[in-house]
Design a protein around this motif. Structure first.
Motif, PDB file in Angstrom:
ATOM      1  N   PRO A   1      40.739  50.169  48.412  1.00  0.00           N
ATOM      2  CA  PRO A   1      40.254  49.120  47.518  1.00  0.00           C
ATOM      3  C   PRO A   1      41.425  48.270  47.027  1.00  0.00           C
ATOM      4  N   VAL A   2      41.128  47.051  46.632  1.00  0.00           N
ATOM      5  CA  VAL A   2      42.197  46.116  46.269  1.00  0.00           C
ATOM      6  C   VAL A   2      41.890  45.484  44.913  1.00  0.00           C
ATOM      7  N   ASP A   3      42.912  45.375  44.061  1.00  0.00           N
ATOM      8  CA  ASP A   3      42.757  44.598  42.824  1.00  0.00           C
ATOM      9  C   ASP A   3      43.200  43.165  43.047  1.00  0.00           C
ATOM     10  N   ILE A   4      44.374  43.020  43.675  1.00  0.00           N
ATOM     11  CA  ILE A   4      44.958  41.683  43.830  1.00  0.00           C
ATOM     12  C   ILE A   4      45.408  41.460  45.271  1.00  0.00           C
TER      13      ILE A   4
ATOM     14  N   LEU B   1      37.669  35.860  50.971  1.00  0.00           N
ATOM     15  CA  LEU B   1      37.426  36.868  49.928  1.00  0.00           C
ATOM     16  C   LEU B   1      36.228  36.482  49.064  1.00  0.00           C
ATOM     17  N   LYS B   2      36.072  35.194  48.795  1.00  0.00           N
ATOM     18  CA  LYS B   2      34.966  34.769  47.929  1.00  0.00           C
ATOM     19  C   LYS B   2      33.659  34.594  48.689  1.00  0.00           C
ATOM     20  N   THR B   3      33.745  34.482  50.020  1.00  0.00           N
ATOM     21  CA  THR B   3      32.520  34.218  50.785  1.00  0.00           C
ATOM     22  C   THR B   3      32.150  35.454  51.609  1.00  0.00           C
ATOM     23  N   GLU B   4      32.691  35.510  52.827  1.00  0.00           N
ATOM     24  CA  GLU B   4      32.321  36.589  53.745  1.00  0.00           C
ATOM     25  C   GLU B   4      32.502  38.003  53.174  1.00  0.00           C
ATOM     26  N   TYR B   5      33.586  38.205  52.420  1.00  0.00           N
ATOM     27  CA  TYR B   5      33.883  39.559  51.920  1.00  0.00           C
ATOM     28  C   TYR B   5      33.548  39.716  50.431  1.00  0.00           C
ATOM     29  N   GLY B   6      32.851  38.712  49.877  1.00  0.00           N
ATOM     30  CA  GLY B   6      32.572  38.689  48.443  1.00  0.00           C
ATOM     31  C   GLY B   6      31.790  39.895  47.930  1.00  0.00           C
ATOM     32  N   GLU B   7      30.890  40.413  48.774  1.00  0.00           N
ATOM     33  CA  GLU B   7      30.036  41.522  48.327  1.00  0.00           C
ATOM     34  C   GLU B   7      30.530  42.870  48.838  1.00  0.00           C
ATOM     35  N   HIS B   8      31.630  42.842  49.577  1.00  0.00           N
ATOM     36  CA  HIS B   8      32.120  44.072  50.213  1.00  0.00           C
ATOM     37  C   HIS B   8      32.571  45.078  49.154  1.00  0.00           C
ATOM     38  N   ASN B   9      32.161  46.321  49.357  1.00  0.00           N
ATOM     39  CA  ASN B   9      32.486  47.388  48.406  1.00  0.00           C
ATOM     40  C   ASN B   9      33.946  47.450  47.998  1.00  0.00           C
ATOM     41  N   LEU B  10      34.822  47.336  49.002  1.00  0.00           N
ATOM     42  CA  LEU B  10      36.256  47.495  48.727  1.00  0.00           C
ATOM     43  C   LEU B  10      36.853  46.276  48.020  1.00  0.00           C
ATOM     44  N   PHE B  11      36.229  45.127  48.232  1.00  0.00           N
ATOM     45  CA  PHE B  11      36.885  43.893  47.774  1.00  0.00           C
ATOM     46  C   PHE B  11      36.124  43.139  46.693  1.00  0.00           C
ATOM     47  N   LYS B  12      34.949  43.666  46.296  1.00  0.00           N
ATOM     48  CA  LYS B  12      34.126  42.824  45.405  1.00  0.00           C
ATOM     49  C   LYS B  12      34.778  42.579  44.049  1.00  0.00           C
ATOM     50  N   ASN B  13      35.685  43.462  43.649  1.00  0.00           N
ATOM     51  CA  ASN B  13      36.386  43.204  42.385  1.00  0.00           C
ATOM     52  C   ASN B  13      37.789  42.639  42.586  1.00  0.00           C
ATOM     53  N   ALA B  14      38.141  42.391  43.826  1.00  0.00           N
ATOM     54  CA  ALA B  14      39.499  41.904  44.094  1.00  0.00           C
ATOM     55  C   ALA B  14      39.631  40.426  43.725  1.00  0.00           C
ATOM     56  N   LYS B  15      40.801  40.077  43.222  1.00  0.00           N
ATOM     57  CA  LYS B  15      41.077  38.672  42.896  1.00  0.00           C
ATOM     58  C   LYS B  15      42.286  38.217  43.721  1.00  0.00           C
ATOM     59  N   SER B  16      42.455  36.905  43.779  1.00  0.00           N
ATOM     60  CA  SER B  16      43.573  36.420  44.589  1.00  0.00           C
ATOM     61  C   SER B  16      44.553  35.610  43.755  1.00  0.00           C
ATOM     62  N   VAL B  17      45.807  35.730  44.143  1.00  0.00           N
ATOM     63  CA  VAL B  17      46.872  34.893  43.586  1.00  0.00           C
ATOM     64  C   VAL B  17      47.480  34.168  44.783  1.00  0.00           C
ATOM     65  N   PHE B  18      47.497  32.855  44.718  1.00  0.00           N
ATOM     66  CA  PHE B  18      48.043  32.075  45.835  1.00  0.00           C
ATOM     67  C   PHE B  18      49.326  31.402  45.370  1.00  0.00           C
ATOM     68  N   THR B  19      50.410  31.631  46.114  1.00  0.00           N
ATOM     69  CA  THR B  19      51.685  31.034  45.724  1.00  0.00           C
ATOM     70  C   THR B  19      52.094  29.931  46.692  1.00  0.00           C
ATOM     71  N   ILE B  20      52.382  28.773  46.105  1.00  0.00           N
ATOM     72  CA  ILE B  20      52.902  27.649  46.901  1.00  0.00           C
ATOM     73  C   ILE B  20      54.421  27.752  46.904  1.00  0.00           C
ATOM     74  N   HIS B  21      54.986  28.041  48.067  1.00  0.00           N
ATOM     75  CA  HIS B  21      56.448  28.090  48.176  1.00  0.00           C
ATOM     76  C   HIS B  21      56.994  26.736  48.595  1.00  0.00           C
ATOM     77  N   ASN B  22      56.186  25.966  49.300  1.00  0.00           N
ATOM     78  CA  ASN B  22      56.634  24.646  49.726  1.00  0.00           C
ATOM     79  C   ASN B  22      55.412  23.818  50.104  1.00  0.00           C
ATOM     80  N   ILE B  23      55.117  22.805  49.284  1.00  0.00           N
ATOM     81  CA  ILE B  23      53.881  22.050  49.529  1.00  0.00           C
ATOM     82  C   ILE B  23      54.030  21.047  50.667  1.00  0.00           C
ATOM     83  N   GLY B  24      55.256  20.930  51.166  1.00  0.00           N
ATOM     84  CA  GLY B  24      55.510  20.032  52.293  1.00  0.00           C
ATOM     85  C   GLY B  24      54.908  20.535  53.598  1.00  0.00           C
TER      86      GLY B  24
END
Ligand code: ADP
Length: 490
Positions: free
Chosen positions: A133-136, A151-174
């Motif tokens: 299972p995953v938190d983040i 994560l929000k669509t196809e795997y949104g209801e999945h047992n292991l991931f339904k409570n998981a949240k995401s953090v997205f980091t932009i290292h270079n927007i170029g």
């Protein structure tokens, strides 16, 4: 928290730039705070599996790309050095290539979209296999930008991931990962998502934009860059989208992984040293000069290690090259990238065989030796999200000469000769004359007041570069993401 860290490059296995370094350091810092971290990254041909003790976990797993297409992959694992972090490698025919992002011709792989979709989808299959299972999910740059969407669509209801949240980091927007929708046809993403409000941008799939829209919390790699990417000058077209997420946007500057970069213990440099005595640094300088066939002299040595890309402001150096060399300095460059820039720098070398060394290659050992052997380190970047080299150079006593942008603005303060305060030489405008003025000020200090110069060197070497501070900020960000109420985007 159970954190899954996803990155296209991770040191010591793969690296093209700073992303590789921090994809190793952030997980380690989070593990030290007591979190349970695993890393997922692709297996490339260039990774030495024997050296890193990479072992097969399971062969012939299936990643569902779309409802009609599956990609077969093998899952590998090793333990990250100096930690108990499991690093999982995804190996499939899309990912297992020599180059990380580009082919031998230096061009982006035409199947990059499906390549990285296969990577992201394989991560979900692997976690199912591991029953983990995953938190983040902490995902980085455009290569894993679609993961928050899956994560929000196809795997949104999945047992292991339904409570998981995401953090997205932009290292270079170029670098955004922009392709025609036809390139992701196999993924069979429902039509309703393929528009400019969601995954699309100007009628094309934009992986980075998808990450910005779908992630729970958005971060970038310095406070200044967090402000800059909301402006037209630095946002590369995504400034308005980023503004819509500004309440969820955090800027966290990197630290240094002191197990890898540290003049006291670095095994890649000829002599270890610290701020108590710079004798060892002098030996490192002489070693570097000798190794690169330069005069072994006391001339100030200006170093630069960089991707040869427009972003790095290298045209400013080229414009003022003769004037800089006329100051009586030595110049050492290590870099690869744009063939035109490679050629322009190589041409400069001919005129100054004793004082100029241009090294067009990727060589980690030489990178460490340049940090140790340089008196000054150049970063005249047009933009610099965080920048690691200015941090490394401070720790190694190579005084940074930088433009005031992004992470360089957050980490280097201009030296004031009167008060002795400051940590480098800073110029503001993207302008060759302004850059040269900064170089001239720096060289003058070295030549005219060595005692003050040495004091400056020692003071920057003593700054706190550890990940401790950043790790606490990352922890807050993960908590923010974890506590977020699920908000359906569609
Ligand atoms: P970016 O991520 O934009 O490339 P950073 O300053 O954040 O810039 O990080 C660059 C990292 O890549 C540093 O660790 C630097 O030493 C390394 N690097 C860049 N070019 C080379 C090269 N040619 N050989 C060895 N290391 C390199």
């Amino acid at each position: 928290m159970k954190i899954v860290f996803v990155s296209a490059e991770v040191v010591p296995y793969s690296k093209t730039g700073g992303l590789g370094d921090v994809s190793s350091a952030i997980p380690k810092a989070m593990e030290q705070l007591g979190h349970n971290v695993t890393i997922f990254t692709p297996l490339y041909k260039s990774i030495d599996v024997e050296k890193h003790n990479v072992k097969l976990v399971k062969k012939d797993l299936l990643a569902p790309i779309g409802d009609k297409v599956e990609v077969v992959f093998d899952l590998y694992e090793t333990t990250h050095p100096d930690s108990e972090i499991s690093v999982y490698f995804i190996k499939n025919s899309y990912l297992y290539r020599e180059g990380i992002y580009v082919g031998e011709d230096g061009e982006d792989y035409p199947d990059s979209p499906i390549r990285f979709i296969s990577f992201m989808k394989s991560i979900f299959t692997s976690l199912e296999l591991l029953e983990a299972p995953v938190d983040i999910f902490h995902v980085n740059d455009w290569h894993s930008g679609l993961l928050p969407f899956f994560l929000k669509t196809e795997y949104g209801e999945h047992n292991l991931f339904k409570n998981a949240k995401s953090v997205f980091t932009i290292h270079n927007i170029g670098y955004q990962g922009v392709y025609g929708f036809e390139t992701i046809e196999d993924a069979n993403i429902p039509e309703i998502y393929l528009n400019d409000d969601l995954l699309g941008f100007h009628g094309l799939i934009n992986f980075m934009k998808a990450g910005i829209v779908y992630t729970d919390v958005l971060t970038t790699v310095s406070s200044k860059y967090a402000e800059e990417i909301q402006t037209k000058q630095f946002g590369y077209g995504l400034e308005k989208i980023i503004k819509t997420r500004k309440d969820d946007l955090y800027g966290i500057v990197h630290g240094i992984d002191l197990a890898v970069w540290n003049p006291k213990t670095d095994e890649l440099i000829p002599k270890n040293y610290d701020s108590r005595s710079l004798k060892g640094k002098e030996e490192c300088k002489n070693y570097l000069q000798d190794k690169l066939n330069l005069d072994v002299s006391d001339k100030p040595l200006l170093g630069i290690i960089t991707r040869l890309a427009t972003q790095k402001g290298l045209d400013l150096i080229l414009k003022k090259f003769t004037k800089i060399m006329d100051l009586g300095v030595q110049f050492v460059l290590l870099g690869t990238g744009d063939p035109k820039l490679e050629k322009s720098f190589k041409n400069k070398e001919k005129k100054y065989p004793q004082d100029c060394s241009i090294n067009i290659e990727f060589d980690n050992r030489l990178a460490h030796q340049i940090e140790a052997g340089s008196d000054f380190f150049l970063m005249p970047s047009k933009y610099e999200p965080c920048g690691l080299n200015q941090l490394y150079s401070m720790l190694y006593g190579a005084v940074p000469i930088v433009r005031k942008t992004g992470g360089l603005a957050d980490t280097v303060q201009d030296y004031n000769e009167e008060t002795g305060e400051g940590s480098g030489f800073v110029f503001e405008r993207i302008n060759a004359d302004k850059f040269f003025e900064a170089v001239e000020r720096a060289v003058n200090l070295y030549k005219q007041d060595k005692a003050k110069f040495t004091k400056l060197q020692k003071s920057i070497m003593n700054k706190d570069f550890s990940w401790k501070n950043a790790a606490k900020q990352w922890q807050k960000v993960y908590l923010k993401a974890k506590l977020r109420k699920i908000k359906n985007i569609i």
